[in-house]
Every structure is written in structure tokens, then in C-alpha cells.
Design a protein around this motif. Sequence first.
Motif, PDB file in Angstrom:
ATOM      1  N   ALA A  41      17.312 -13.402  -9.501  1.00  0.00           N
ATOM      2  CA  ALA A  41      17.600 -13.884 -10.921  1.00  0.00           C
ATOM      3  C   ALA A  41      19.224 -14.095 -10.419  1.00  0.00           C
ATOM      4  N   ALA A  42      20.173 -13.692  -9.913  1.00  0.00           N
ATOM      5  CA  ALA A  42      21.530 -13.925  -9.658  1.00  0.00           C
ATOM      6  C   ALA A  42      21.528 -15.534  -9.283  1.00  0.00           C
ATOM      7  N   ILE A  43      20.745 -15.513  -8.346  1.00  0.00           N
ATOM      8  CA  ILE A  43      21.238 -16.670  -7.569  1.00  0.00           C
ATOM      9  C   ILE A  43      21.020 -17.773  -9.021  1.00  0.00           C
ATOM     10  N   SER A  44      19.805 -17.280  -9.416  1.00  0.00           N
ATOM     11  CA  SER A  44      19.558 -18.649  -9.787  1.00  0.00           C
ATOM     12  C   SER A  44      20.578 -18.387 -11.322  1.00  0.00           C
ATOM     13  N   ALA A  45      20.681 -17.118 -12.027  1.00  0.00           N
ATOM     14  CA  ALA A  45      21.831 -17.291 -13.165  1.00  0.00           C
ATOM     15  C   ALA A  45      23.263 -17.906 -12.470  1.00  0.00           C
ATOM     16  N   HIS A  64      18.672 -17.410  -0.395  1.00  0.00           N
ATOM     17  CA  HIS A  64      17.758 -17.897  -1.658  1.00  0.00           C
ATOM     18  C   HIS A  64      16.186 -18.252  -0.891  1.00  0.00           C
ATOM     19  N   ARG A  65      16.157 -18.580   0.154  1.00  0.00           N
ATOM     20  CA  ARG A  65      14.789 -19.249   0.668  1.00  0.00           C
ATOM     21  C   ARG A  65      14.933 -17.537   0.853  1.00  0.00           C
ATOM     22  N   LEU A  66      15.466 -16.239   1.724  1.00  0.00           N
ATOM     23  CA  LEU A  66      15.233 -15.591   2.819  1.00  0.00           C
ATOM     24  C   LEU A  66      14.387 -14.732   1.474  1.00  0.00           C
ATOM     25  N   LEU A  67      15.508 -14.235   0.602  1.00  0.00           N
ATOM     26  CA  LEU A  67      14.290 -13.917  -0.632  1.00  0.00           C
ATOM     27  C   LEU A  67      13.127 -13.747  -1.027  1.00  0.00           C
ATOM     28  N   GLU A  68      12.959 -15.346  -1.410  1.00  0.00           N
ATOM     29  CA  GLU A  68      12.120 -16.380  -1.886  1.00  0.00           C
ATOM     30  C   GLU A  68      10.926 -15.879  -1.183  1.00  0.00           C
ATOM     31  N   THR A  91       8.962 -14.019   1.977  1.00  0.00           N
ATOM     32  CA  THR A  91       9.280 -12.655   3.076  1.00  0.00           C
ATOM     33  C   THR A  91       8.768 -12.975   4.201  1.00  0.00           C
ATOM     34  N   ALA A  92       7.964 -13.190   4.569  1.00  0.00           N
ATOM     35  CA  ALA A  92       6.649 -13.907   5.712  1.00  0.00           C
ATOM     36  C   ALA A  92       6.989 -13.905   6.695  1.00  0.00           C
ATOM     37  N   THR A  93       7.630 -15.521   6.186  1.00  0.00           N
ATOM     38  CA  THR A  93       8.001 -16.422   7.855  1.00  0.00           C
ATOM     39  C   THR A  93       9.092 -16.042   7.783  1.00  0.00           C
ATOM     40  N   PRO A  94       9.001 -15.948   9.522  1.00  0.00           N
ATOM     41  CA  PRO A  94       9.699 -15.058  10.722  1.00  0.00           C
ATOM     42  C   PRO A  94      11.303 -15.384  10.751  1.00  0.00           C
ATOM     43  N   ARG A  95      11.195 -16.696  10.761  1.00  0.00           N
ATOM     44  CA  ARG A  95      12.536 -17.519  10.704  1.00  0.00           C
ATOM     45  C   ARG A  95      12.663 -18.103   9.633  1.00  0.00           C
ATOM     46  N   LEU A  96      13.942 -18.482   8.929  1.00  0.00           N
ATOM     47  CA  LEU A  96      14.117 -19.936   8.883  1.00  0.00           C
ATOM     48  C   LEU A  96      16.100 -20.229   9.202  1.00  0.00           C
ATOM     49  N   THR A  97      15.595 -21.445   8.620  1.00  0.00           N
ATOM     50  CA  THR A  97      17.120 -22.200   9.601  1.00  0.00           C
ATOM     51  C   THR A  97      17.466 -23.208   8.784  1.00  0.00           C
TER      52      THR A  97
END
Length: 340
Positions: A140-144, A288-292, A294-300
Motif C-alpha cells: 500500500a505504501a509503495i502504491s501511495a 514490490h514484486r517480492l512483496l506481491e 511470495t511464492a516464486t523462489p527468486r526474482l531478478t
Amino acid sequence: MSDAVEVFLDAMPGETRGMIFRNGYPEHLLIERDSDVPQHRLGARCVGRVTEVNAGLRGAFIDLGAGDPAGFLPLAREAPIRNGDRIAVEVTAEPRDGKGPVLRLTGAGEGTPRLLETGPDVAARLATLAPGVEVETGLAAISAGHEAVEAALGMTTVIPAIGLDLAVQRTRALVAVDIDHAPVAGRDARKGREQANREGLVQAARLIRLKRWGGLVVVDLIGTGQDGEMILRTAKAAFGGDPAVVIGPVNRFGVLSLSLPWRLRPIEAVLGRTLEDRALDTVRALRHRLLEDTATPRLTAVCPPDEAAVAAPLVARLGPRAALRAQTGLPPGAARIEED
């Protein structure tokens, strides 16, 4: 009816943003970066060394131990300040337009120029501006933050329901506010203009606070022959109870003039689309993607090499699920997030 106030805090590696929304509109945008000079933050206390007393400017330039630009200390005519003196000062206005911070003398100092105490951080300032309001974090804070930045860099506000079309622009000399009105079918035109003038002043004050502007403000109201007392009451309420705010009468051309204090760096100076800005945008998008997700092991995060060089130590602080890869040939600001 009391205002609905929302407070957001987006703290990530490299940057912290604080946002206050009032009745759905962003009103304050506070930004603090790891790269900021702490001696230049509003409220910082320092020991400084007087490098020049300038009678023409009725002030003195002060070395704060942070390099250029030096601080500026306004002085009374007979102030006992001499070149080389060590003094204690507090920052009352942050640097802007190539000028250093404005200072207030707090006492005698000793030793080398240095920081004594940092100014209030973003969380502390949010608590002061909106006491008792629960602070929202996370997605919510990132979007705000995104919404507040977009509004802060914009120049207009349109409210079709009352026919308000507002433009706020800053020149070298002043801030110009133009309040226009498109009559709404079925409504009394005179009352519509009065409502648009009132709401226009409220929205102009909000935008100027959001943009962190000060100095001379000239407001072109709708029509002439306004109720001067009503306009003055509205302007005083809209621009707050700051004793440093000076509001003049409405002149015969339907123009209202105000003088507002400068305190924070203008938002356009903070968000200048520099290499640092783009790198921080990449880190924020990845967070943002990491918070959104939570299932994907790794995001680049994939971004241009120069942006990756700046973002790398910040991405490392996001945790083991976060990664970064540089890719040549990408245009500036064209970062993307991929799943591994």
C-alpha cells in the motif's frame, strides 16, 4: 465533517518515502536517501565555521564540514560574528537552486565543523504532521508513493463535478496559480465560481505543499469583485496556521498574493531522473514484486549496466530471493523483473 487522513511509510534500501493523503489526495511527500548530506537536512544541528561575513547580503557563509554549498546565516546589523568564528547552528531551510541551507544561530561552537545531531527522519516528521494516525507500510505504501510522485510532478488538477480546472507552475520569480471554471449545467454560475475559487485555493495549497515550494505565490482567481473576506478566510485555512505565511488582500484584478517560507528542497530537485533515481526505481520495482509474489523462489531485476552498478548493493539488502542482472543495450529506465 473531519478530514480523512492516511499516512504511508515506504522504507527500502537506499531511500525512505513518507506520504500523507487527505480526503484521497496526496498532500505531503517526504523523501530521504542514503546519499543525502545529513548536514543539509531540515532541523540538523551542526558546529560551523564562519568563512565570510557579507554586509551586502546581511548574512554570513558557514562551513558545515560538508563541502559546497556553504550554509547561509542571516544576521542582524550588529551581530557579533567574525570570520573564523566557530558557532552552533540549526538548518531552517534545505538547499535549493544552487544555494546552500539557511541556518539559525543557536549558540557558540568549538572544534572542527561537523554534524552534531541529524534532523528528524521521515517517520518522525510523519508523526508530527499527522499525530495519532496509523502508518501503513508494504504494498500500500509503495502504491501511495507512486501516486504521490506522479501528482507532485504534475501541474494541474481538474474536478469536473464543480467545474474546477487548476494549474500551478513555478517560475524563477514566483509560483503562479491559475483557477479556471467551466460552468456546470443546471447550477447557478455565480455560486459555481465561488465554490471553484474556494476549492481552487484548497487544492493549490495542497499542491504547493506536495511540491515543497515557497516564496511569492500569485493566485489568479475566477472573475473580479470577489468576497475578499471569504477569500482571505479560505486562504488562511488552506495554507495553515504557519506564522511565517503572509497573505495579502485580493486586488481589483481578482489576484491574491501570498508569501510562503521555503523549508524543504523542491520536489523537482529531489526527483530529477538521475542515474540514482533510475537505480532506486529498479530496486523499488523488485521489492514490490517480492512483496506481491511470495511464492516464486527468486526474482531478478534486469537493467542497464550503469543502473545495475548503483542498484547492486541495495538489491543485496533485499534478501536471498532478490537478484540483479545487467544487460547492455537496454535504454535508461527500462528495467524489468524476471522469474528465475
